[in-house]
Design an enzyme around this catalytic site. Structure first.
Site, mmCIF file in Angstrom:
data_model
loop_
_atom_site.group_PDB
_atom_site.id
_atom_site.type_symbol
_atom_site.label_atom_id
_atom_site.label_comp_id
_atom_site.label_asym_id
_atom_site.label_seq_id
_atom_site.Cartn_x
_atom_site.Cartn_y
_atom_site.Cartn_z
ATOM 1 N N ARG A 158 3.183 0.669 -3.488
ATOM 2 C CA ARG A 158 4.129 1.049 -4.548
ATOM 3 C C ARG A 158 3.938 2.508 -4.963
ATOM 4 N NH1 ARG A 158 1.936 -3.720 -8.261
ATOM 5 N NH2 ARG A 158 1.574 -4.526 -6.170
ATOM 6 N N LYS B 95 7.611 1.883 3.736
ATOM 7 C CA LYS B 95 6.164 2.036 3.524
ATOM 8 C C LYS B 95 5.485 1.992 4.883
ATOM 9 C CE LYS B 95 2.168 -0.773 2.018
ATOM 10 N NZ LYS B 95 1.690 -1.980 1.299
ATOM 11 N N LYS C 298 -10.540 -4.908 0.575
ATOM 12 C CA LYS C 298 -10.091 -6.256 0.925
ATOM 13 C C LYS C 298 -11.231 -7.035 1.566
ATOM 14 C CE LYS C 298 -5.248 -5.195 2.052
ATOM 15 N NZ LYS C 298 -4.605 -6.045 1.055
ATOM 16 N N ASP D 71 0.641 -2.986 8.118
ATOM 17 C CA ASP D 71 1.119 -2.500 6.818
ATOM 18 C C ASP D 71 2.037 -1.282 6.959
ATOM 19 O OD1 ASP D 71 1.124 -3.199 4.146
ATOM 20 O OD2 ASP D 71 -0.524 -1.862 3.605
HETATM 21 N N1 BES Z 1 -0.262 -4.504 2.139
HETATM 22 C C1 BES Z 1 -0.688 -5.311 1.068
HETATM 23 C C2 BES Z 1 0.151 -6.573 0.906
HETATM 24 C C3 BES Z 1 -0.015 -7.617 1.977
HETATM 25 C C4 BES Z 1 -1.122 -8.425 2.020
HETATM 26 C C5 BES Z 1 0.984 -7.803 2.908
HETATM 27 C C6 BES Z 1 -1.243 -9.390 3.005
HETATM 28 C C7 BES Z 1 0.884 -8.771 3.886
HETATM 29 C C8 BES Z 1 -0.243 -9.564 3.925
HETATM 30 C C9 BES Z 1 -0.620 -4.538 -0.232
HETATM 31 O O1 BES Z 1 -0.921 -3.197 -0.140
HETATM 32 C C10 BES Z 1 -1.595 -5.157 -1.166
HETATM 33 O O2 BES Z 1 -2.752 -5.118 -0.866
HETATM 34 N N2 BES Z 1 -1.110 -5.721 -2.254
HETATM 35 C C11 BES Z 1 -1.956 -6.358 -3.201
HETATM 36 C C12 BES Z 1 -1.462 -6.024 -4.579
HETATM 37 C C13 BES Z 1 -2.394 -6.452 -5.681
HETATM 38 C C14 BES Z 1 -3.680 -5.659 -5.615
HETATM 39 C C15 BES Z 1 -1.714 -6.242 -6.991
HETATM 40 C C16 BES Z 1 -1.898 -7.854 -2.935
HETATM 41 O O3 BES Z 1 -0.838 -8.368 -2.585
HETATM 42 O O4 BES Z 1 -2.941 -8.503 -3.047
HETATM 43 ZN ZN ZN Z 2 -0.593 -2.322 1.671
HETATM 44 MN MN MN Z 3 -2.984 -2.840 -0.268
#
Ligand code: BES
Ligand code: ZN
Ligand code: MN
Length: 487
Positions: free
Chosen positions: A342, A256, A268, A279
């Site tokens: 994903r 990714k 966010k 990321d």
């Molecule tokens: N890239 C993020 C995950 C992440 C967050 C990695 C902080 C490292 C540090 C991912 O794309 C994401 O935002 N995931 C969400 C999923 C949720 C919306 C189901 C998350 O983890 O909050």
């Molecule tokens: Zn992400």
């Molecule tokens: Mn995300």
């Protein structure tokens, strides 16, 4: 950086500093005495004042005041630990302490072992951890200091061969760290693709790049949807190392690479959002792995796939409620645009299976939930195949890049089912790492061994540590390269 071995006497060799790695600190123990009498005299004199124990992760730096030739000595304790991660941390910490103790900086360094020598991989990696700095955009703060350039190991092992191999991997790790540390305004999906092109040329890898037009033509609906809110269009990259016989099923590594993840319309919070430039680390790890695999000339076929996009809000951005047609032909119901990784990986996994892979491993900073679960000590490993899991765990034990398994049970699989599409892109906060992997699993045919590494807690560090600077770690490069080297 040159690392060589020498049979000479470490305390009579001209060096800026000497490190002695020891399991327990006993002046009278034979390996220590055998190592050197002037050294043990020196330690004998110093120890009452310092109380160095030799236990895991203990470091003592001493000026040698003419007792031995190198002006600085560091004793490094590794205790009873057999964990290479612990050895690497201790050695890296000592190197950093030495550099701080020396006004002119350490250019030449000797390492001696009062006991079993560390592996080539551990030494090479510790040296890198200790000395790596990302310096593309700011002048070196301590330019007067000259960089560490020569390391002499006072032991018969590791062999030259294993040192050469370790240095190839270490270089690939530095390369991946340099890329991952790039800021998001300079490092877009198109720039990533150009970097892949440069790497392909240098390492004689086959390269294919899908730009937006080609992504549309070929039906990569997931990558297109995530990328459509950004002025920096998405890319899909394929790199091939053909080291095996023609036609031999490839091992596929997938990453990714979201060059910046704002969360999109499901935006966010701004606190620490800058870190979302990391990321892209899964995809960058793929570049590092392909670099290492080619440099090592591994006798296997390896394909690297990178799904890259920038996740931005905007007038054309995808939205919660959208139904996205993916490369598989199946639709994804978007409930949260921040669960974008994903979606791009679904396309990459679908593409990977067209290659009839022997196995496929994906790496992604996929969920914040993974950090809640494991902190910053290991990556999550989720797989549909036990022997693949075992292979990756063995590589993890050898390299010290830690992984730990989580389940993909049907109870969790149920949670990503959608009323209106094939799957929905989030099942809420609970069990977030597992349900994210279950989403991926829905796109994987069980006949292909597949493993997913959620590297969210491991891809970068936010704080300076005793053994390393903050920033990208290139986690996964050593782990997966080691796994590939053992296939
Ligand atoms: N890239 C993020 C995950 C992440 C967050 C990695 C902080 C490292 C540090 C991912 O794309 C994401 O935002 N995931 C969400 C999923 C949720 C919306 C189901 C998350 O983890 O909050
Ligand atoms: Zn992400
Ligand atoms: Mn995300």
């Amino acid at each position: 950086m040159i690392i060589s071995t020498s049979p000479a006497n470490p305390s009579k060799t001209k060096l800026d500093a000497l490190i002695v790695v020891t399991t327990v600190f006993e002046l009278k123990s034979s390996p220590w005495r055998k190592l050197n009498s002037s050294l043990s005299q020196l330690c004998e004199k110093a120890n009452p004042f310092h109380d160095f124990s030799g236990k895991e992760n203990s470091v003592l730096v001493l000026p040698t005041l003419g007792q031995i030739t190198p002006p600085l000595l560091a004793l490094v304790g590794i205790g009873k630990s057999s964990d290479p991660a612990s050895h690497q941390r201790s050695l890296a910490k000592a190197i950093r302490q030495l550099q701080k103790s020396s006004r002119r900086g350490i250019q030449s360094l000797g390492i001696a072992f009062a006991g079993k020598p560390l592996s080539a991989d551990a030494i090479a990696h510790a040296v890198d951890e200790a000395t790596y700095q990302f310096r593309k955009f700011s002048p070196a703060s301590d330019e007067v200091r000259r960089p560490l350039s020569k390391i002499i190991l006072f032991s018969q092992t590791p062999s030259r061969d294993s040192l050469a191999r370790a240095s190839h991997v270490a270089r690939a790790v530095r390369y991946a760290r340099d890329l991952a540390n790039q800021p998001p305004n300079y490092f877009t999906p198109a720039v990533l693709a150009r970097e892949a092109q440069r790497l392909a040329k240098q390492r004689r890898l086959q390269l294919q790049v899908w730009d937006e037009r080609r992504l549309k033509r070929d039906g990569f609906g997931g990558i297109l949807a995530v990328g459509q809110g950004s002025a920096n269009p998405p890319r899909f990259v394929r790199l091939d190392h053909r080291g095996g016989r023609p036609g031999q099923a490839p091992l596929v590594v997938i990453g990714k690479a979201i060059t910046f993840d704002t969360g999109g319309i499901s935006i966010k919070p701004s606190d620490r959002m800058d870190e979302m430039k990391f990321d892209k680390c899964g995809g960058i790890a793929v570049l590092g792995i392909m670099d290492a695999v080619a440099a090592l000339r591994l006798p296997i076929n390896v394909t690297g796939l990178i799904a890259s996009a920038e996740n931005m809000p905007g007038g054309r951005a995808y939205r919660p409620g959208d139904l996205i047609p993916t490369l598989s032909g199946k639709f994804v119901e978007v409930l949260n645009t921040d669960a974008e990784g994903r979606i791009v990986l679904a396309d990459a996994l679908t593409y990977a299976q067209r290659l009839k892979p022997r196995a496929m491993v994906d790496m992604a900073t996929l969920t914040g939930a993974c950090i809640v679960c494991f902190g910053h000590e290991c990556a999550a490993l989720l797989s549909n195949n036990d022997s693949l899991t075992e292979g990756l765990r063995a590589a993890s034990t050898r390299t010290g890049e830690k992984v730990w398994p989580l389940p993909l049970w049907t109870e969790y699989q149920e949670k990503v089912k959608s009323d209106v599409a094939f799957v929905k892109n989030t099942a809420g906060r609970e069990g977030g790492t597992i349900t994210a992997a279950c989403f991926l699993n829905a796109f994987v045919d069980a006949k292909f061994p597949w493993a997913h590494l959620d590297i969210a807690g491991m891809a970068w560090t936010s704080k300076e540590e005793p053994h390393r600077a903050k920033g990208a770690t290139a986690f996964g490069v050593r782990l997966v390269t080691d796994w590939l080297a053992n296939q």
